[in-house]
Design a protein around this motif. Structure first.
Motif, mmCIF file in Angstrom:
data_model
loop_
_atom_site.group_PDB
_atom_site.id
_atom_site.type_symbol
_atom_site.label_atom_id
_atom_site.label_comp_id
_atom_site.label_asym_id
_atom_site.label_seq_id
_atom_site.Cartn_x
_atom_site.Cartn_y
_atom_site.Cartn_z
ATOM 1 N N VAL A 1 0.868 -1.181 0.000
ATOM 2 C CA VAL A 1 0.000 0.000 0.000
ATOM 3 C C VAL A 1 0.903 1.228 0.000
ATOM 4 C CG1 VAL A 1 -1.763 1.292 1.274
ATOM 5 C CG2 VAL A 1 -1.810 -1.206 1.295
ATOM 6 N N ARG A 2 0.479 2.264 -0.681
ATOM 7 C CA ARG A 2 1.278 3.495 -0.701
ATOM 8 C C ARG A 2 1.168 4.212 0.644
ATOM 9 N NH1 ARG A 2 3.476 4.458 -5.481
ATOM 10 N NH2 ARG A 2 2.539 3.410 -7.315
ATOM 11 N N SER A 3 2.303 4.675 1.139
ATOM 12 C CA SER A 3 2.341 5.361 2.422
ATOM 13 C C SER A 3 1.748 6.766 2.291
ATOM 14 C CB SER A 3 3.783 5.472 2.913
ATOM 15 O OG SER A 3 3.884 6.366 4.004
ATOM 16 N N PRO A 4 0.833 7.145 3.199
ATOM 17 C CA PRO A 4 0.305 8.526 3.162
ATOM 18 C C PRO A 4 1.376 9.551 3.529
ATOM 19 C CG PRO A 4 -0.474 7.354 5.110
ATOM 20 C CD PRO A 4 0.221 6.335 4.254
ATOM 21 N N SER A 5 2.492 9.086 4.104
ATOM 22 C CA SER A 5 3.568 10.009 4.493
ATOM 23 C C SER A 5 4.416 10.428 3.304
ATOM 24 C CB SER A 5 4.466 9.355 5.548
ATOM 25 O OG SER A 5 3.725 8.935 6.666
ATOM 26 N N THR A 6 4.691 9.484 2.394
ATOM 27 C CA THR A 6 5.625 9.747 1.300
ATOM 28 C C THR A 6 5.079 9.421 -0.081
ATOM 29 O OG1 THR A 6 6.585 7.522 1.432
ATOM 30 C CG2 THR A 6 7.552 9.221 2.858
ATOM 31 N N GLY A 7 4.034 8.624 -0.148
ATOM 32 C CA GLY A 7 3.532 8.162 -1.442
ATOM 33 C C GLY A 7 4.278 6.951 -1.958
ATOM 34 N N GLU A 8 5.338 6.532 -1.251
ATOM 35 C CA GLU A 8 6.088 5.342 -1.637
ATOM 36 C C GLU A 8 5.337 4.080 -1.197
ATOM 37 O OE1 GLU A 8 8.759 5.366 -3.387
ATOM 38 O OE2 GLU A 8 9.419 7.454 -3.263
ATOM 39 N N ILE A 9 5.647 2.964 -1.833
ATOM 40 C CA ILE A 9 5.001 1.701 -1.474
ATOM 41 C C ILE A 9 5.773 1.104 -0.307
ATOM 42 C CG2 ILE A 9 4.138 -0.510 -2.333
ATOM 43 C CD1 ILE A 9 4.348 0.603 -5.156
ATOM 44 N N TRP A 10 5.539 1.694 0.862
ATOM 45 C CA TRP A 10 6.217 1.283 2.074
ATOM 46 C C TRP A 10 5.192 1.024 3.171
ATOM 47 C CZ3 TRP A 10 10.135 5.919 2.072
ATOM 48 C CH2 TRP A 10 11.175 5.642 1.182
ATOM 49 N N PRO A 11 5.426 0.028 4.010
ATOM 50 C CA PRO A 11 4.570 -0.164 5.180
ATOM 51 C C PRO A 11 4.936 0.835 6.276
ATOM 52 C CG PRO A 11 6.261 -1.849 5.114
ATOM 53 C CD PRO A 11 6.416 -1.039 3.856
ATOM 54 N N VAL A 12 4.256 0.751 7.402
ATOM 55 C CA VAL A 12 4.543 1.651 8.518
ATOM 56 C C VAL A 12 6.008 1.531 8.930
ATOM 57 C CG1 VAL A 12 4.048 2.123 10.951
ATOM 58 C CG2 VAL A 12 2.164 1.658 9.354
ATOM 59 N N LEU A 13 6.483 0.310 9.074
ATOM 60 C CA LEU A 13 7.909 0.068 9.305
ATOM 61 C C LEU A 13 8.565 -0.041 7.935
ATOM 62 C CD1 LEU A 13 10.173 -0.589 11.419
ATOM 63 C CD2 LEU A 13 9.660 -3.000 10.981
ATOM 64 N N VAL A 14 9.290 0.986 7.542
ATOM 65 C CA VAL A 14 9.718 1.109 6.148
ATOM 66 C C VAL A 14 10.448 -0.128 5.639
ATOM 67 C CG1 VAL A 14 11.214 2.392 4.581
ATOM 68 C CG2 VAL A 14 9.782 3.626 6.205
ATOM 69 N N GLN A 15 11.387 -0.675 6.434
ATOM 70 C CA GLN A 15 12.134 -1.826 5.925
ATOM 71 C C GLN A 15 11.268 -3.067 5.783
ATOM 72 O OE1 GLN A 15 12.739 -0.232 8.812
ATOM 73 N NE2 GLN A 15 13.683 -1.529 10.350
ATOM 74 N N GLY A 16 10.031 -2.994 6.260
ATOM 75 C CA GLY A 16 9.112 -4.108 6.071
ATOM 76 C C GLY A 16 8.681 -4.300 4.627
ATOM 77 N N TRP A 17 9.073 -3.394 3.728
ATOM 78 C CA TRP A 17 8.709 -3.560 2.314
ATOM 79 C C TRP A 17 9.258 -4.874 1.762
ATOM 80 C CZ3 TRP A 17 12.293 -4.161 -1.605
ATOM 81 C CH2 TRP A 17 13.612 -3.768 -1.341
ATOM 82 N N THR A 18 10.384 -5.300 2.310
ATOM 83 C CA THR A 18 10.960 -6.563 1.831
ATOM 84 C C THR A 18 10.087 -7.752 2.220
ATOM 85 O OG1 THR A 18 12.322 -6.850 3.818
ATOM 86 C CG2 THR A 18 13.283 -5.615 1.991
#
Length: 335
Positions: free
Chosen positions: A110-127
């Motif tokens: 899901v795209r982060s409302p903070s940055t628009g990047e496809i990152w979860p709340v814990l950014v490194q959780g994208w992996t």
């Protein structure tokens, strides 16, 4: 599965590379190539899952449940801390939404409302979104006879990769699942199949593969060159292939510290950014220079990860594996 020390050492170095990458990023340093630790992790993941499924047959349902119990509890805990910190105002740049939080918890891109990047709340959780995608496809392969599984994974990963090249999807989920980086899991699977068939390289060629991969990563760092999965994926595959080849040839022994850090690599990966943020804030207050701040962030992030491994990950693993319940049951039985 017998411990492969070369794989353990790669897990340790990959985790530490990511720690240094994030610490340097927060302190004004330069170690972007440390992000390639993720590429190494993905290749290792494909390798380990294929070997485990070959050595210890498991149903697709049990496989998914085991993987979920392995990665989710610690991840959910760190995510919960991030959410609590955001609510308390400790992370002013972190914006929360119900959709983003649910996607983060259930490994849905899901795209982060903070940055628009496809990152979860814990950014490194994208992996972990990629890991869960791989696990689901791998579980699908387990429905098939052993002889058809490699072909199934090759075709499915190839179709997702081709779809990304042809249609360039913009939705968060499809943009994630069609990235070329998914082929790194498949590369790990192929390396594992070669290893199982004893078709790995000899010691000399294995050493050459490791040397070439390390030189490639070093060249990217020293030249400050741009890189992506098209570059780092093959380098990571060469590194893993070279290490398992050296191990097969008996050229890798046990180094306890590196073996332990390999075991703790998942906790180090999950927890290090929290400590890095604290270390950077503390350094600003104390007026420390960039070098000391970087060192403190690296050491602090690693130590926090190791502590989390001992105090959180290992106990949670025992609980979810049923070991704790079995021990309590034995203790209650009359002698």
């Amino acid at each position: 599965m017998k411990t492969l020390y070369g794989i353990q050492y790669l897990r340790a170095f990959a985790a530490l590379a990511v720690v240094v990458f994030h610490a340097a990023e927060r302190t004004g340093g330069h170690f972007a190539i440390g992000a390639a630790g993720v590429d190494v992790f993905f290749v290792i993941s494909g390798f380990i899952m294929w070997v485990i499924s070959d050595r210890r047959p498991v149903t697709p349902q049990r496989f998914l449940l085991d993987r979920l119990k392995r990665i989710a509890p610690s991840y959910w805990l760190v995510t919960g801390i991030m959410v609590a910190g955001a609510i308390a105002g400790l992370f002013p740049n972190l914006q929360l939404s119900a959709g983003h939080l649910l996607g983060s918890l259930f490994f849905i891109p899901v795209r982060s409302p903070s940055t628009g990047e496809i990152w979860p709340v814990l950014v490194q959780g994208w992996t972990l979104n990629f890991e869960m995608f791989f696990y689901v496809l791998f579980a699908g392969a387990l429905f098939l006879p052993r002889a058809w599984r490699l072909l199934f994974l090759t075709v499915v990963f190839g179709l997702f990769f081709a779809a990304g090249l042809i249609w360039d999807p913009q939705s968060a989920a499809l943009a994630t699942y069609t990235r070329p980086i998914i082929l790194e899991f498949l590369g790990g699977v192929f390396i594992a199949e070669l290893w199982l068939r004893r078709k790995v390289a000899g010691t000399s060629l294995g050493l050459a593969c490791v040397g070439a991969a390390l030189c490639g990563f070093a060249a990217i760092y020293l030249m400050g060159a741009e890189f992506d999965e098209f570059i780092c994926g093959p380098l990571a595959m060469a590194l893993v292939f070279g290490m398992v080849s050296l191990e097969t040839g008996g050229s890798i022994g046990r180094v306890p510290v590196l073996t332990y850090l390999g075991d703790a690599s998942y906790s180090i990966y999950l927890w290090h950014t929290l400590t890095i943020s604290v270390a950077v804030k503390a350094a600003e207050i104390l007026g420390l220079d960039g070098g000391l701040t970087l060192l403190g962030a690296i050491v602090g992030g690693t130590v926090t990860g190791v502590a989390a491994y001992e105090l959180i990950e290992k106990p949670l693993r025992k609980i979810f594996s049923g070991e704790g319940l079995k021990r309590r049951d034995l203790q209650r039985r009359p002698s």
